[in-house]
Scaffold this active site. Structure first.
Site, PDB file in Angstrom:
ATOM      1  N   ARG A  10      17.362  73.204 -78.977  1.00  0.00           N
ATOM      2  CA  ARG A  10      18.217  72.028 -78.765  1.00  0.00           C
ATOM      3  C   ARG A  10      19.211  72.361 -77.660  1.00  0.00           C
ATOM      4  O   ARG A  10      19.898  73.373 -77.722  1.00  0.00           O
ATOM      5  CB  ARG A  10      18.939  71.652 -80.057  1.00  0.00           C
ATOM      6  CG  ARG A  10      19.759  70.388 -79.903  1.00  0.00           C
ATOM      7  CD  ARG A  10      20.167  69.817 -81.237  1.00  0.00           C
ATOM      8  NE  ARG A  10      21.561  69.409 -81.224  1.00  0.00           N
ATOM      9  CZ  ARG A  10      22.170  68.809 -82.228  1.00  0.00           C
ATOM     10  NH1 ARG A  10      21.515  68.566 -83.340  1.00  0.00           N
ATOM     11  NH2 ARG A  10      23.438  68.474 -82.139  1.00  0.00           N
ATOM     12  N   PRO A  11      19.324  71.507 -76.644  1.00  0.00           N
ATOM     13  CA  PRO A  11      20.069  71.885 -75.432  1.00  0.00           C
ATOM     14  C   PRO A  11      21.584  71.955 -75.577  1.00  0.00           C
ATOM     15  O   PRO A  11      22.215  72.805 -74.952  1.00  0.00           O
ATOM     16  CB  PRO A  11      19.702  70.786 -74.424  1.00  0.00           C
ATOM     17  CG  PRO A  11      18.504  70.107 -74.972  1.00  0.00           C
ATOM     18  CD  PRO A  11      18.594  70.244 -76.460  1.00  0.00           C
ATOM     19  N   ASP A  12      22.184  71.064 -76.374  1.00  0.00           N
ATOM     20  CA  ASP A  12      23.621  70.828 -76.226  1.00  0.00           C
ATOM     21  C   ASP A  12      24.482  72.061 -76.463  1.00  0.00           C
ATOM     22  O   ASP A  12      25.489  72.262 -75.780  1.00  0.00           O
ATOM     23  CB  ASP A  12      24.084  69.657 -77.111  1.00  0.00           C
ATOM     24  CG  ASP A  12      23.794  69.852 -78.584  1.00  0.00           C
ATOM     25  OD1 ASP A  12      22.896  70.647 -78.912  1.00  0.00           O
ATOM     26  OD2 ASP A  12      24.447  69.200 -79.417  1.00  0.00           O
ATOM     27  N   ASP A  47      12.459  47.228 -92.962  1.00  0.00           N
ATOM     28  CA  ASP A  47      13.196  48.476 -92.775  1.00  0.00           C
ATOM     29  C   ASP A  47      14.690  48.285 -92.952  1.00  0.00           C
ATOM     30  O   ASP A  47      15.336  49.005 -93.714  1.00  0.00           O
ATOM     31  CB  ASP A  47      12.912  49.057 -91.390  1.00  0.00           C
ATOM     32  CG  ASP A  47      13.559  50.433 -91.222  1.00  0.00           C
ATOM     33  OD1 ASP A  47      13.450  51.248 -92.164  1.00  0.00           O
ATOM     34  OD2 ASP A  47      14.167  50.688 -90.172  1.00  0.00           O
ATOM     35  N   SER A  80      11.859  55.016 -86.746  1.00  0.00           N
ATOM     36  CA  SER A  80      11.471  53.985 -85.784  1.00  0.00           C
ATOM     37  C   SER A  80      11.402  54.510 -84.358  1.00  0.00           C
ATOM     38  O   SER A  80      10.533  54.103 -83.583  1.00  0.00           O
ATOM     39  CB  SER A  80      12.442  52.803 -85.861  1.00  0.00           C
ATOM     40  OG  SER A  80      12.316  52.154 -87.101  1.00  0.00           O
ATOM     41  N   HIS A 102       6.541  53.104 -89.880  1.00  0.00           N
ATOM     42  CA  HIS A 102       6.828  54.104 -90.919  1.00  0.00           C
ATOM     43  C   HIS A 102       7.012  53.349 -92.213  1.00  0.00           C
ATOM     44  O   HIS A 102       7.036  52.113 -92.229  1.00  0.00           O
ATOM     45  CB  HIS A 102       8.093  54.921 -90.589  1.00  0.00           C
ATOM     46  CG  HIS A 102       9.317  54.090 -90.400  1.00  0.00           C
ATOM     47  ND1 HIS A 102      10.019  53.547 -91.455  1.00  0.00           N
ATOM     48  CD2 HIS A 102       9.960  53.667 -89.280  1.00  0.00           C
ATOM     49  CE1 HIS A 102      11.039  52.845 -90.998  1.00  0.00           C
ATOM     50  NE2 HIS A 102      11.022  52.892 -89.675  1.00  0.00           N
ATOM     51  N   ARG A 121      28.413  81.051 -84.550  1.00  0.00           N
ATOM     52  CA  ARG A 121      28.070  79.993 -83.595  1.00  0.00           C
ATOM     53  C   ARG A 121      29.316  79.300 -83.049  1.00  0.00           C
ATOM     54  O   ARG A 121      29.278  78.708 -81.970  1.00  0.00           O
ATOM     55  CB  ARG A 121      27.137  78.966 -84.247  1.00  0.00           C
ATOM     56  CG  ARG A 121      27.712  78.294 -85.482  1.00  0.00           C
ATOM     57  CD  ARG A 121      26.739  77.319 -86.125  1.00  0.00           C
ATOM     58  NE  ARG A 121      26.671  76.063 -85.382  1.00  0.00           N
ATOM     59  CZ  ARG A 121      25.776  75.111 -85.652  1.00  0.00           C
ATOM     60  NH1 ARG A 121      24.867  75.285 -86.600  1.00  0.00           N
ATOM     61  NH2 ARG A 121      25.785  73.989 -84.973  1.00  0.00           N
ATOM     62  N   ARG A 123      26.141  76.353 -90.761  1.00  0.00           N
ATOM     63  CA  ARG A 123      26.347  74.897 -90.734  1.00  0.00           C
ATOM     64  C   ARG A 123      25.081  74.151 -91.122  1.00  0.00           C
ATOM     65  O   ARG A 123      25.112  73.250 -91.956  1.00  0.00           O
ATOM     66  CB  ARG A 123      26.797  74.445 -89.344  1.00  0.00           C
ATOM     67  CG  ARG A 123      28.291  74.557 -89.163  1.00  0.00           C
ATOM     68  CD  ARG A 123      28.750  74.067 -87.822  1.00  0.00           C
ATOM     69  NE  ARG A 123      28.558  72.649 -87.602  1.00  0.00           N
ATOM     70  CZ  ARG A 123      29.204  71.973 -86.656  1.00  0.00           C
ATOM     71  NH1 ARG A 123      30.070  72.590 -85.867  1.00  0.00           N
ATOM     72  NH2 ARG A 123      28.998  70.698 -86.488  1.00  0.00           N
ATOM     73  N   ASP A 124      23.974  74.501 -90.472  1.00  0.00           N
ATOM     74  CA  ASP A 124      22.701  73.855 -90.795  1.00  0.00           C
ATOM     75  C   ASP A 124      22.043  74.535 -91.993  1.00  0.00           C
ATOM     76  O   ASP A 124      21.000  74.082 -92.470  1.00  0.00           O
ATOM     77  CB  ASP A 124      21.757  73.900 -89.588  1.00  0.00           C
ATOM     78  CG  ASP A 124      22.376  73.209 -88.376  1.00  0.00           C
ATOM     79  OD1 ASP A 124      23.072  72.195 -88.577  1.00  0.00           O
ATOM     80  OD2 ASP A 124      22.181  73.683 -87.245  1.00  0.00           O
TER      81      ASP A 124
END
Length: 540
Positions: free
Chosen positions: A262-264, A423, A63, A465, A186, A154-155
C-alpha cells in the site's frame, strides 16, 4: 440472425443468490417478473467475491471491485492478492526488479535489506511476502540479508509482534538466511503526514545505527512492553552484537526492498532514501506550516547525507517519478468494455442514481473519469433521506423513466443501468424495507424489458455482489447489514434465438466474464487483455 439492438446490461446492485429463508429478503419479496425470467430464461450464477474478483479468498465483494471487474473483462487483482498469487505461481521468484536488486548486491559485494510492516495484517504488507523474499535470497545464494521490521499494532492486536517473530525466526532458521538489524514502530517508520522528525528517527536507525539499542529483536520488543509501549510506538531500535556494534546499517552500494504494497505509508521513508531534494522539500514544508501559524517540531530534521549507488525497490508504485524500481507496477485497464464499444463506432448510454453513478462510469470504465466518444451518461439524484429504509424505492422510478427514454430513442447500441436499491437498502438491515427495495427493482424491469424486446434487443441481468439475500447474521441472529460472499445471478432475456432451446449460460463464471459476453452479443471481438470468457454456449 441480426445483431440485437440495444444490448442492455441491468445491474441489480446487491441482489445475491442464496437458499430461501427468513433472512433472504430477495426471495421473500414479491418479484414475479424476475422470478419468471430466472426460471424460464438462460440462467447461471457468477462468482462475485474473493479470488473471483481479485480479492483475498473468502473476502466479501463490493460495488467498486465488482464494476471494475465487470468492465475490465479480466480479474483485476488487488495488490495483496496479486503478489500472493505471484508467489503461488512462482512468478515472484523471477520478478525483474527483485532480480536486479540481487544482481546489484552481487556486483557490489554488498548487502540486501528487506524492510516493511511486519506481520499478517494484510492492509499495508503481509509477512508471507517477506518470507518469500527470504526464500528468493536463499535460492539466489545472497549471503548478507538484513531485515528491518516495522511493528504494526494497528491492523493487528497492539502487542502481537512476538508471535509473528516466532514464525519469522522459524523461516530464517529453515532457510539459513536473514538477520534482523532494526525494529521500529510504524508510528515512526511509516508516518504519512509529513512529520519528518518521526521519519528521521527511523532513518537514523536504518542508516546511521542511531537509536535505542538491544541485543535482539525479541529483547527490543520485550523492553518496550516492560515500559508499557505497544508495537506501533516502539522507538527505532538498533540491534547490536556482543561488542555493541550495529549488526548492519544501510550503506552505499546496498540494495533495499520495501515490502509494503500500500503506497501511502511507504512514500515518506522512501523519499528519505532516494529524493536528492529532500532537505529543501522538508524546509519548504515547515516554512508553509509556520506561515499558516501551525506549531513546528522542536527540531527540524534534515538528512545528513544521501546514500550513493543504492538500488531501491518498492513492492508497488508508491508515487510517480520516484527514482526506484517497482516490483509490481500498476496494471491499468486500458481497453474496458466501454472503450471497445466506442472504438467500434457504436453509441452507448450509462445511467444510475447518485449512489451508484460512479460505479457505472468511473469504475466500469477502468478508473477513467471522462466518457469515451459516443458515450452518453445520465445521473438521477438519489432521494435526500436520512436512511434508505425510509424510502426503499429510492429513485428507481425516475431511473426507469430515463432508461425508457434512452431505449425508445433508438440511439444506442449498448446501455448499462444500475438499480441501487437491494444494496443501499440492504445496508439498513431492515427486512421489510429490503423486500420493498427488491419489489421496486422488479417493477422497473417489468416496464424496461418489454421495451428492449420490442426493438429486437436483449437484456443481460446481473448483480455485482450479494447483500439483500442475507439480512440475518447467522452468528448472532441479529441484522446483517454487510455484503456477502454469495454468487450473483445472471440471466439473459431475449427474443427468438436467445431462449433455453437455443443457448445456455455456462456455470463456473465470474464477473470478469460479463464484458466478453456482452461483446459477443454486440458482435465485437474482445481485446487481447480481456481474458474473461463469454458465458454463452450455443446448443448444437
Amino acid at each position: 440472425m441480426t445483431r440485437p439492438r440495444p444490448v442492455v446490461l441491468i445491474i441489480m446492485d446487491g441482489w445475491g443468490v442464496a437458499p430461501p429463508g427468513p433472512g433472504n429478503a430477495a426471495d421473500l419479496a414479491d418479484t414475479p417478473h424476475v422470478d419468471e425470467w430466472m426460471a424460464t430464461c438462460p440462467f447461471t450464477t457468477l462468482g462475485a467475491s474473493g479470488l473471483d474478483v481479485g480479492l483475498p479468498e473468502g473476502q466479501i465483494g463490493n460495488s467498486e471491485v465488482g464494476h471494475l471487474n465487470i468492465g475490465a473483462g479480466f480479474i483485476v487483482y488487488q495488490e495483496l492478492t496479486r503478489i500472493s498469487k505471484a508467489i503461488a505461481d512462482g512468478d515472484f521468484f523471477t520478478n525483474p526488479a527483485f532480480l536486479q536488486a540481487i544482481e546489484h548486491v552481487k556486483q557490489h559485494n554488498s548487502a540486501l535489506h528487506l524492510m516493511g510492516l511486519f506481520g499478517p495484517g494484510g492492509v499495508h504488507a503481509h509477512e508471507d511476502h517477506l518470507h518469500a523474499l527470504l526464500e528468493l535470497a536463499h535460492r539466489q545464494q545472497v549471503r548478507r540479508v538484513y531485515l528491518h521490521l516495522f511493528l504494526d499494532g494497528r491492523d493487528v492486536l497492539p502487542r502481537s509482534a512476538l508471535g509473528f517473530l516466532d514464525t519469522l525466526e522459524g523461516v530464517i532458521a529453515r532457510l539459513g538466511v536473514g538477520v534482523i538489524a532494526t525494529v521500529s514502530g510504524r508510528y515512526y517508520a511509516m508516518d504519512r503526514d509529513k512529520r519528518w522528525e518521526r521519519t528521521g528517527r527511523a532513518y537514523a536507525a536504518l542508516v546511521d545505527g542511531i537509536g535505542e539499542r538491544a541485543t535482539s529483536a525479541r529483547a527490543a520488543i520485550e523492553a518496550a512492553y516492560a515500559n508499557d509501549i505497544s508495537d506501533e510506538f516502539v522507538l527505532p531500535t538498533v540491534i547490536v552484537d556482543a561488542h555493541g556494534t550495529p549488526v548492519a546499517t544501510v550503506r552505499d552500494g546496498d540494495a533495499v526492498i520495501f515490502t509494503n504494497f500500500r503506497p501511502d505509508r511507504g512514500r515518506q521513508l522512501t523519499r528519505a532514501f532516494v529524493d536528492p531534494d529532500l532537505n529543501e522539500r522538508i524546509r519548504q514544508h515547515y516554512e508553509r506550516q509556520k506561515a499558516e501559524g501551525q506549531p513546528l517540531p522542536p527540531q527540524i530534521w534534515q538528512r545528513d547525507r544521501q546514500l550513493h549507488d543504492l538500488c531501491f525497490v518498492t513492492m508497488t508504485q508508491y508515487e510517480e517519478g520516484l527514482p526506484v524500481l517497482v516490483a509490481f507496477p500498476p496494471r491499468y485497464v486500458t481497453t474496458p468494455l466501454a472503450a471497445v464499444i466506442s472504438q467500434a463506432g457504436m453509441r452507448q448510454f450509462h445511467i444510475a442514481e447518485t449512489e451508484k453513478y460512479p460505479h457505472v462510469t468511473f469504475f466500469l470504465n477502468g478508473g477513467r473519469e471522462e466518457p469515451f466518444p459516443g458515450e452518453d451518461r445520465r445521473l438521477i439524484p438519489s432521494p435526500k433521506v436520512a436512511t434508505y429504509d425510509l424510502k426503499p424505492e429510492m429513485s428507481a422510478p425516475e431511473v426507469t423513466e430515463a432508461l425508457l427514454q434512452a431505449i425508445t430513442s433508438d440511439q444506442y447500441d449498448f446501455i448499462v443501468v444500475n438499480y441501487a436499491n437491494p444494496d443501499m437498502v440492504g445496508h439498513t438491515g431492515s427486512i421489510p424495507a429490503v423486500i420493498k427495495a427488491c419489489e421496486a427493482v422488479d417493477a422497473g424491469l417489468a416496464r424496461v424489458v418489454p421495451a428492449i424486446l420490442e426493438r429486437g434487443g436483449v437484456a443481460l441481468v446481473i448483480a455485482d455482489h450479494g447483500n439483500a439475500e442475507q439480512m440475518i447474521d447467522p452468528e448472532t441472529g441479529g441484522p446483517h447489514t454487510a455484503h456477502t460472499t454469495n454468487p450473483a445471478p445472471c440471466f439473459l432475456i431475449g427474443g427468438p434465438g436467445y431462449g433455453k432451446d437455443t443457448i445456455r449460460l455456462r456455470s463456473g463464471g465470474r464477473l470478469a466474464d460479463v464484458a466478453p459476453t456482452l461483446l459477443e452479443l454486440l458482435e465485437l471481438t474482445p481485446p487481447a487483455d480481456m481474458t474473461g470468457q463469454s458465458l454463452i454456449v450455443r446448443n448444437l
